[in-house]
Design a protein around this motif. Structure first.
Motif, mmCIF file in Angstrom:
data_model
loop_
_atom_site.group_PDB
_atom_site.id
_atom_site.type_symbol
_atom_site.label_atom_id
_atom_site.label_comp_id
_atom_site.label_asym_id
_atom_site.label_seq_id
_atom_site.Cartn_x
_atom_site.Cartn_y
_atom_site.Cartn_z
ATOM 1 N N PHE A 86 0.837 -1.205 0.000
ATOM 2 C CA PHE A 86 0.000 0.000 0.000
ATOM 3 C C PHE A 86 0.870 1.252 0.000
ATOM 4 N N PHE A 87 1.842 1.305 0.907
ATOM 5 C CA PHE A 87 2.693 2.493 0.996
ATOM 6 C C PHE A 87 3.605 2.626 -0.215
ATOM 7 N N ASP A 88 3.992 1.527 -0.819
ATOM 8 C CA ASP A 88 4.782 1.579 -2.047
ATOM 9 C C ASP A 88 3.965 2.221 -3.170
ATOM 10 N N THR A 89 2.715 1.800 -3.307
ATOM 11 C CA THR A 89 1.842 2.388 -4.325
ATOM 12 C C THR A 89 1.588 3.860 -4.028
ATOM 13 N N LEU A 90 1.333 4.180 -2.767
ATOM 14 C CA LEU A 90 1.119 5.572 -2.380
ATOM 15 C C LEU A 90 2.329 6.430 -2.738
ATOM 16 N N ASN A 91 3.521 5.940 -2.472
ATOM 17 C CA ASN A 91 4.741 6.680 -2.810
ATOM 18 C C ASN A 91 4.896 6.861 -4.313
ATOM 19 N N LYS A 92 4.598 5.828 -5.088
ATOM 20 C CA LYS A 92 4.679 5.936 -6.551
ATOM 21 C C LYS A 92 3.713 6.997 -7.075
#
Length: 104
Positions: A86-92
């Motif tokens: 989730f946080f990886d997608t949010l960062n992207k």
């Protein structure tokens, strides 16, 4: 979930989402099923935003969040894997939005 993060998600999705603390409180009598479904929906909306922005690669989704939290609990680190994605997608998404703003 810190209020700043909640506001950030609202800004990215372009709408006001239900506050996490409300989803958490509603999750208590439902054994946190409500909270899990709420978070999985946020993940799906984040994935749709990422696709809209043309982001490639592994993205979070409803299924990813739901399955890693339900079945992944058996290996203990399942919820952490879902949260990491989730946080990886949010960062992207944030990186892409910042890049687009810098180009203006």
């Amino acid at each position: 979930m810190p209020m700043g993060l909640q506001d950030e998600i609202d800004e990215i999705l372009g709408k006001k989402t239900q506050r996490y603390y409300i989803a958490y409180l509603l999750g208590i009598p439902t054994l946190f099923i409500y909270t899990l479904i709420w978070m999985a929906r946020i993940c799906e909306e984040m994935k749709e935003k990422a696709i809209e922005l043309g982001i490639q690669g592994k993205l979070t989704s409803y299924k990813h969040m739901f399955y890693w939290n339900v079945f992944g609990i058996l290996i203990i680190i399942g919820p952490a894997i879902a949260t990491l994605r989730f946080f990886d997608t949010l960062n992207k998404v944030e990186i892409e939005l910042n890049r687009r703003n810098d180009e203006r």
